[in-house]
Design an enzyme around this catalytic site. Structure first.
Site, mmCIF file in Angstrom:
data_model
loop_
_atom_site.group_PDB
_atom_site.id
_atom_site.type_symbol
_atom_site.label_atom_id
_atom_site.label_comp_id
_atom_site.label_asym_id
_atom_site.label_seq_id
_atom_site.Cartn_x
_atom_site.Cartn_y
_atom_site.Cartn_z
ATOM 1 N N CYS A 325 0.678 -1.164 -0.010
ATOM 2 C CA CYS A 325 0.066 0.531 -0.090
ATOM 3 C C CYS A 325 0.821 0.882 0.385
ATOM 4 C CB CYS A 325 -1.242 -0.024 1.127
ATOM 5 S SG CYS A 325 -2.184 -1.682 1.152
ATOM 6 N N TYR A 354 21.288 -8.880 -3.620
ATOM 7 C CA TYR A 354 20.968 -7.917 -3.178
ATOM 8 C C TYR A 354 19.731 -7.839 -3.737
ATOM 9 C CZ TYR A 354 25.759 -6.687 -2.095
ATOM 10 O OH TYR A 354 27.174 -6.477 -1.469
#
Length: 374
Positions: A325, A354
């Site tokens: 969100c 990563y």
């Protein structure tokens, strides 16, 4: 990625997975070893990807492992690494004691860390990490030549050596300067200069060194298929009295990993089309962290078991966005697709470094991806 397409399609919906290929990891290690000059050792930097299968594979394929925390140290010990180097600017007493117990070579970051190490009873060889003056290599992250928390300011070295605690022996310098450098010739020049600086500095202060650790920094370009050209590294001359240590992470693992995630929705708002994914930056944070669009390929999934219509877009640009969100949950902006449907997978290559390891997994508490190792 075609070798693994069926494996991804067989996952339960909604599909979301990291896939790591240990064959690719071993192949990268073999390529790197062949490109390096004589008397060069390379240790895999575990921070790039700490998945136990990845760590164990590279502990075998490389000369050892470089770690930067107690957790990574435990992984290295469990993987049976032949050699371990331990670095990082915020080592705790517990971590220093564990590194001593494991026989790791410690890269000391400050005068205070030296005193703490001595107080813990450590005796023996160490390397000093130095933040040298002058410009460093180009890359995504600069570690030296600028104010950073990494290493000992070069101007403080005389005082450090004059007050070196009894029982500690400086056998080398750690000079890691940059991450993700794409210029092979510049990297070779950096290695040559690092060796020269180390020998000159050791002579000035009467040190007998045998290690120059130049850290990592071998880069890849995430927006293309390009990587640093390793061939110039063979031109570096390592004196018989020295061992050159490199600590690559990204270059070894990025191309051995993929992140695949299912399209849950397709929607157009204010003229932009969004592919809403079962996944996002909480799984694969690197694109958002660096502010770039990570390329993807579409893996069609023909099965559609639902009673409602399947959404589809053709010949358009889409933004690949996640399930969080926040409008910053974006992996790719404006990539053209020929055809894309809900239920298809987007596959992000070069996700082996990563990716999961730097992501904010617990934001919104979504389920993690599946982890597949081939």
């Amino acid at each position: 990625m075609s070798d693994h397409d069926d494996l991804l399609r067989q996952l339960p919906a909604p599909r979301c997975a990291y896939l790591y290929d240990t064959r690719a990891l071993r192949a990268r290690a073999t390529l790197l070893r062949a490109a390096l000059p004589a008397r060069t050792t390379f240790l895999y930097a575990v921070k790039a990807n700490g998945h136990p299968h990845v760590v164990r594979t590279l502990a075998e394929a490389c000369d050892g492992l470089e770690v930067a925390s107690g957790g990574e140290l435990a992984l290295a010990v469990q993987a049976g690494a032949r050699r371990i180097a331990f670095g990082g600017p915020a080592k705790t007493d517990t971590e220093l004691a564990a590194a001593t117990q494991a026989g790791a070579l410690i890269n000391v970051e400050s005068a205070h860390e030296l005193r703490r190490l001595a107080a813990l009873g450590h005796r023996g060889d160490i390397c000093l990490r130095i933040n040298r003056a002058g410009p460093a290599l180009s890359g995504s992250h600069t570690m030296t030549g600028v104010p950073t928390p990494f290493g000992i300011d070069e101007t403080q070295l005389p005082d450090i050596l004059e007050n070196l605690p009894d029982g500690l022996q400086v056998i080398g310098f750690h000079l890691h300067a940059v991450s993700n450098n794409l210029d092979g010739h510049a990297h070779a020049a950096f290695l040559t200069e690092a060796i020269g600086w180390s020998l000159k500095t050791a002579h000035r202060y009467g040190l007998s060194i045998r290690i120059v650790n130049a850290g990592g920094g071998l880069g890849i370009d995430y927006q293309s298929d390009q990587s640093i050209d390793l061939s110039p590294l063979a031109s570096v001359t390592v004196p018989d009295s020295l061992e050159l240590i490199l600590e690559p992470g990204r270059w070894l693992t990025a191309d051995a990993g993929w992140y695949a995630t299912e399209v849950l929705d397709l929607k157009t708002t204010h003229g932009r089309t969004f592919a809403v994914l079962r996944g996002g930056t909480h799984h694969f944070r690197l694109p958002a962290a660096w502010g770039y669009s990570h390329p993807f390929t579409v893996l069609p999934v023909d099965d559609w078991p639902h009673p409602y219509p399947r959404l589809s877009v053709t010949d358009t640009e889409v933004d690949a966005v996640g399930e969080l969100c926040t409008p910053r949950d974006v992996l790719t902006r404006g990539q053209h697709i020929t055809r894309l449907r809900t239920g298809d997978l987007l596959v992000f290559a070069r996700a082996g470094a990563y990716g999961w390891d730097i992501s904010h997994h617990d934001f919104l508490r979504h389920d993690p991806p599946t982890f597949l190792t081939i």
